[in-house]
Design an enzyme around this catalytic site. Structure first.
Site, mmCIF file in Angstrom:
data_model
loop_
_atom_site.group_PDB
_atom_site.id
_atom_site.type_symbol
_atom_site.label_atom_id
_atom_site.label_comp_id
_atom_site.label_asym_id
_atom_site.label_seq_id
_atom_site.Cartn_x
_atom_site.Cartn_y
_atom_site.Cartn_z
ATOM 1 N N HIS A 139 0.824 -1.204 0.000
ATOM 2 C CA HIS A 139 0.000 0.000 0.000
ATOM 3 C C HIS A 139 0.865 1.263 0.000
ATOM 4 O O HIS A 139 0.686 2.159 -0.837
ATOM 5 C CB HIS A 139 -0.926 0.013 1.210
ATOM 6 C CG HIS A 139 -1.845 1.189 1.226
ATOM 7 N ND1 HIS A 139 -3.110 1.144 0.702
ATOM 8 C CD2 HIS A 139 -1.672 2.460 1.670
ATOM 9 C CE1 HIS A 139 -3.685 2.342 0.823
ATOM 10 N NE2 HIS A 139 -2.825 3.151 1.415
ATOM 11 N N HIS B 148 3.104 6.256 -1.873
ATOM 12 C CA HIS B 148 3.716 7.430 -1.244
ATOM 13 C C HIS B 148 5.242 7.394 -1.311
ATOM 14 O O HIS B 148 5.905 7.993 -0.478
ATOM 15 C CB HIS B 148 3.279 7.522 0.225
ATOM 16 C CG HIS B 148 1.807 7.708 0.398
ATOM 17 N ND1 HIS B 148 1.172 8.908 0.130
ATOM 18 C CD2 HIS B 148 0.831 6.865 0.791
ATOM 19 C CE1 HIS B 148 -0.129 8.774 0.358
ATOM 20 N NE2 HIS B 148 -0.361 7.544 0.758
ATOM 21 N N LYS C 169 -4.896 10.800 -8.531
ATOM 22 C CA LYS C 169 -4.732 11.017 -7.083
ATOM 23 C C LYS C 169 -4.695 12.532 -6.911
ATOM 24 O O LYS C 169 -3.713 13.180 -7.282
ATOM 25 C CB LYS C 169 -3.437 10.364 -6.586
ATOM 26 C CG LYS C 169 -3.250 10.516 -5.079
ATOM 27 C CD LYS C 169 -2.887 9.189 -4.439
ATOM 28 C CE LYS C 169 -2.884 9.300 -2.928
ATOM 29 N NZ LYS C 169 -2.872 8.019 -2.256
#
Length: 284
Positions: free
Chosen positions: A156, A172, A218
């Site tokens: 993730h 990220h 995003k």
């Protein structure tokens, strides 16, 4: 929900010490160059950036650093769609272990281990600590509404996932962003500004950006730029272990950056973790 609005001085001191000893961090203008271009549109219409975010990265240096090299080997081990069961091969398990061995040999992770020992949140034996890290980051679990184990903290946060082709979850990490951009999988759409700052600088090492990946946008994603995998692992692991809350937000100042580090728990594992440059909006 733990909301750390006030600055956490203890963690700020610790994370700055880690920042200073992060010898594997790549330096802006020397090891890589970013091209910020225009501001992203809040309405997600149009594109504030015609070119890539990463103008260049010294890949030779990247691949010569053991923690980066072992980290990169993990990025292609995942099925990025949620709802599709993950299958972990023996080779992938070996790659996970090689990566953990590499980061545990660094000063950054040694300092993290020492800190967690003082708090009685880790075992002194390095093999036990490695096992703890494996469970937190690599143990598979099921994301909401799905039937079979389809996710883990590492996937993730560092690789990124998509939900039904409509939503980007996580992603990220700057190395994954760079590699996906290089393969024309990511389209950088511009930066998102902080309040009281007209635009970021090309040597900023924390950015809020907008991008599309695998057909979805995003609207805002925050990421450290240039930092080593061990630095991010140390930061997020410490905050995860310090709190048993579902969502923990700790406000810290690292270098010039006032950040809120957000860590979400999925049982005994990390659900998500990311930095938020303060005075930018929330994200997932």
């Amino acid at each position: 929900m733990a909301n750390g609005e006030a600055l956490n001085h203890e963690l700020s001191t610790l994370f700055n010490e880690m920042w200073d000893m992060d010898v594997n961090r790549l330096m802006p203008g020397k090891d890589y160059t970013i091209d910020l271009q225009g501001k992203a549109s809040a309405a997600q219409q149009g594109d504030g950036a015609a070119r890539r975010l990463f103008h260049n990265v010294n890949e030779e240096r990247l691949k010569s650093i053991k923690t980066f090299a072992t980290f990169i080997s993990l990025l292609d081990n995942y099925e990025t769609s949620t709802g599709v069961a993950e299958v972990v091969t023996p080779e992938e398990t070996a790659e996970n272990n090689r990566f953990l061995d590499a980061i545990l040999a660094t000063k950054v992770m040694k300092l993290a281990h020492e800190y967690l020992l003082k708090k009685n949140l880790a075992k002194p034996n390095l093999a036990d600590f490695k096992h703890q890290l494996y469970d937190i980051w690599f143990q598979l679990y099921t994301r909401k509404g799905e039937d079979s184990p389809d996710s883990c903290g590492f996937e993730h946060v560092f690789v990124g996932e998509t939900r039904r082709g409509k939503q980007i979850l996580g992603l990220h990490n700057w190395v994954q962003f760079y590699l996906q951009e290089k393969r024309n999988q990511i389209d950088y759409k511009g930066y998102v500004t902080r309040k009281n700052k007209t635009r970021p600088d090309k040597d900023d090492q924390v950015l809020s950006i907008q991008f599309s990946w695998k057909g979805s946008v995003k609207p805002i994603g925050s990421t450290f730029i240039g930092v080593s995998p061990e630095f991010e692992f140390a930061l997020y692991t410490i905050i995860f272990l310090l709190s048993e809350g579902k969502v923990t937000r700790e406000t810290v100042k690292i270098e010039e950056y006032k950040l809120q580090i957000v860590v979400c728990r999925h049982g005994l594992h990390i659900g998500t973790a990311y930095p938020v440059l303060l005075n930018t909006s929330s994200e997932d």
